[in-house]
Design a protein around this motif. Structure first.
Motif, PDB file in Angstrom:
ATOM      1  N   LYS A   1      18.023   4.989   6.604  1.00 50.00           N
ATOM      2  CA  LYS A   1      19.313   5.136   5.854  1.00 50.00           C
ATOM      3  C   LYS A   1      19.303   4.947   4.312  1.00 50.00           C
ATOM      4  CE  LYS A   1      23.781   2.541   5.814  1.00 50.00           C
ATOM      5  NZ  LYS A   1      24.449   1.429   6.549  1.00 50.00           N
ATOM      6  N   LEU A   2      18.597   4.089   3.807  1.00 53.28           N
ATOM      7  CA  LEU A   2      18.525   3.575   2.377  1.00 53.28           C
ATOM      8  C   LEU A   2      17.578   4.886   1.767  1.00 53.28           C
ATOM      9  CD1 LEU A   2      17.620  -0.218   2.376  1.00 53.28           C
ATOM     10  CD2 LEU A   2      19.713   0.896   1.641  1.00 53.28           C
TER      11      LEU A   2
ATOM     12  N   LYS B   1      12.709   6.560  -4.222  1.00 55.82           N
ATOM     13  CA  LYS B   1      11.815   6.520  -5.430  1.00 55.82           C
ATOM     14  C   LYS B   1      10.627   5.553  -5.083  1.00 55.82           C
ATOM     15  CE  LYS B   1      11.061   6.971 -10.223  1.00 55.82           C
ATOM     16  NZ  LYS B   1      11.823   6.776 -11.502  1.00 55.82           N
ATOM     17  N   LEU B   2      11.091   4.308  -4.980  1.00 51.00           N
ATOM     18  CA  LEU B   2       9.971   3.215  -4.922  1.00 51.00           C
ATOM     19  C   LEU B   2       8.998   3.662  -3.189  1.00 51.00           C
ATOM     20  CD1 LEU B   2      11.830  -0.084  -5.697  1.00 51.00           C
ATOM     21  CD2 LEU B   2      10.106   1.471  -7.046  1.00 51.00           C
ATOM     22  N   PHE B   3       9.889   3.938  -2.213  1.00 49.42           N
ATOM     23  CA  PHE B   3       9.202   4.152  -0.968  1.00 49.42           C
ATOM     24  C   PHE B   3       8.100   5.405  -1.136  1.00 49.42           C
ATOM     25  CE2 PHE B   3       9.067   5.553   3.290  1.00 49.42           C
ATOM     26  CZ  PHE B   3       8.814   4.196   4.060  1.00 49.42           C
ATOM     27  N   GLU B   4       8.811   6.329  -2.006  1.00 50.76           N
ATOM     28  CA  GLU B   4       7.643   7.648  -2.003  1.00 50.76           C
ATOM     29  C   GLU B   4       6.431   7.252  -2.802  1.00 50.76           C
ATOM     30  OE1 GLU B   4       7.577  12.198  -3.244  1.00 50.76           O
ATOM     31  OE2 GLU B   4       9.104  11.091  -2.268  1.00 50.76           O
TER      32      GLU B   4
ATOM     33  N   LYS C   1      -4.241  -0.828  -5.303  1.00 54.53           N
ATOM     34  CA  LYS C   1      -3.725  -1.863  -4.163  1.00 54.53           C
ATOM     35  C   LYS C   1      -2.688  -2.852  -4.445  1.00 54.53           C
ATOM     36  CE  LYS C   1      -7.614  -1.476  -0.715  1.00 54.53           C
ATOM     37  NZ  LYS C   1      -8.871  -2.275  -0.288  1.00 54.53           N
ATOM     38  N   LYS C   2      -3.063  -3.400  -5.817  1.00 56.13           N
ATOM     39  CA  LYS C   2      -1.919  -4.514  -6.289  1.00 56.13           C
ATOM     40  C   LYS C   2      -0.666  -3.809  -6.573  1.00 56.13           C
ATOM     41  CE  LYS C   2      -5.693  -7.499  -8.314  1.00 56.13           C
ATOM     42  NZ  LYS C   2      -6.225  -7.864  -9.357  1.00 56.13           N
ATOM     43  N   GLN C   3      -0.629  -2.524  -6.963  1.00 56.63           N
ATOM     44  CA  GLN C   3       0.580  -1.853  -7.409  1.00 56.63           C
ATOM     45  C   GLN C   3       1.211  -1.793  -6.235  1.00 56.63           C
ATOM     46  OE1 GLN C   3      -0.532   1.700  -9.757  1.00 56.63           O
ATOM     47  NE2 GLN C   3      -1.331   0.618 -11.301  1.00 56.63           N
ATOM     48  N   LYS C   4       0.621  -1.144  -5.044  1.00 54.39           N
ATOM     49  CA  LYS C   4       0.997  -0.931  -3.802  1.00 54.39           C
ATOM     50  C   LYS C   4       1.702  -2.146  -3.025  1.00 54.39           C
ATOM     51  CE  LYS C   4      -0.153   0.296   0.813  1.00 54.39           C
ATOM     52  NZ  LYS C   4      -1.126   0.448   1.616  1.00 54.39           N
ATOM     53  N   LEU C   5       1.106  -3.288  -3.489  1.00 56.14           N
ATOM     54  CA  LEU C   5       1.564  -4.525  -2.855  1.00 56.14           C
ATOM     55  C   LEU C   5       2.842  -5.002  -3.555  1.00 56.14           C
ATOM     56  CD1 LEU C   5       1.366  -6.752  -0.624  1.00 56.14           C
ATOM     57  CD2 LEU C   5      -0.384  -7.768  -2.409  1.00 56.14           C
ATOM     58  N   LYS C   6       2.763  -4.929  -4.952  1.00 55.20           N
ATOM     59  CA  LYS C   6       3.834  -5.160  -5.754  1.00 55.20           C
ATOM     60  C   LYS C   6       5.192  -4.223  -5.074  1.00 55.20           C
ATOM     61  CE  LYS C   6       5.565  -5.674 -10.407  1.00 55.20           C
ATOM     62  NZ  LYS C   6       6.156  -4.929 -11.127  1.00 55.20           N
ATOM     63  N   LEU C   7       5.021  -3.024  -4.788  1.00 60.89           N
ATOM     64  CA  LEU C   7       6.064  -2.214  -4.444  1.00 60.89           C
ATOM     65  C   LEU C   7       6.406  -2.568  -3.101  1.00 60.89           C
ATOM     66  CD1 LEU C   7       4.820   1.657  -5.532  1.00 60.89           C
ATOM     67  CD2 LEU C   7       6.940   0.201  -6.285  1.00 60.89           C
ATOM     68  N   LYS C   8       5.646  -2.826  -2.215  1.00 60.74           N
ATOM     69  CA  LYS C   8       6.055  -3.351  -1.024  1.00 60.74           C
ATOM     70  C   LYS C   8       6.884  -4.417  -0.840  1.00 60.74           C
ATOM     71  CE  LYS C   8       3.855  -4.014   3.604  1.00 60.74           C
ATOM     72  NZ  LYS C   8       2.655  -4.285   4.298  1.00 60.74           N
TER      73      LYS C   8
ATOM     74  N   MET D   1      14.647  -5.531  -1.088  1.00 59.30           N
ATOM     75  CA  MET D   1      15.671  -4.587  -0.834  1.00 59.30           C
ATOM     76  C   MET D   1      16.143  -4.468   0.666  1.00 59.30           C
ATOM     77  SD  MET D   1      14.651  -1.873  -3.803  1.00 59.30           S
ATOM     78  CE  MET D   1      15.898  -0.770  -3.867  1.00 59.30           C
ATOM     79  N   LEU D   2      15.382  -4.355   1.347  1.00 54.82           N
ATOM     80  CA  LEU D   2      15.672  -4.245   2.887  1.00 54.82           C
ATOM     81  C   LEU D   2      16.168  -5.479   3.361  1.00 54.82           C
ATOM     82  CD1 LEU D   2      12.229  -2.631   4.302  1.00 54.82           C
ATOM     83  CD2 LEU D   2      14.705  -1.548   4.316  1.00 54.82           C
ATOM     84  N   ARG D   3      15.897  -6.822   2.962  1.00 58.75           N
ATOM     85  CA  ARG D   3      16.337  -7.868   3.616  1.00 58.75           C
ATOM     86  C   ARG D   3      17.948  -7.887   2.849  1.00 58.75           C
ATOM     87  NH1 ARG D   3      13.191 -13.216   4.651  1.00 58.75           N
ATOM     88  NH2 ARG D   3      15.089 -13.843   4.103  1.00 58.75           N
TER      89      ARG D   3
END
Length: 71
Positions: free
Chosen positions: A11-12, A21-24, A52-59, A65-67
């Motif tokens: 949905k988001l 954009k963040l998800f992609e 990996k650090k960039q990916k973790l920050k995005l996660k 955002m999901l919460r």
């Protein structure tokens, strides 16, 4: 990633351009990391750790955002 939010993620991704954009970007980083680890792309350990650090920050950001959206 976050199977409990699968429907909300879908949905988001359609309703929130920033989330999409963040998800992609997270998925792009994940693929790049895999390519580096498998030797498909060349890179050193420092590059992999940085990605990996960039990916973790995005996660983390995506999770917040999901919460918020689920509340």
């Amino acid at each position: 990633m976050f199977p409990e939010y699968r429907d909300l993620i879908s949905k988001l991704k359609t309703l929130d351009a920033h989330f999409a954009k963040l998800f992609e970007r997270h998925n792009e980083l994940d693929q790049r990391i895999r390519n580096l680890e498998e030797g498909i792309e060349t890179g050193d350990d420092v590059t992999i750790e940085t990605l990996k650090k960039q990916k973790l920050k995005l996660k983390d950001e995506l999770y917040l955002m999901l919460r918020k959206a689920a509340a």
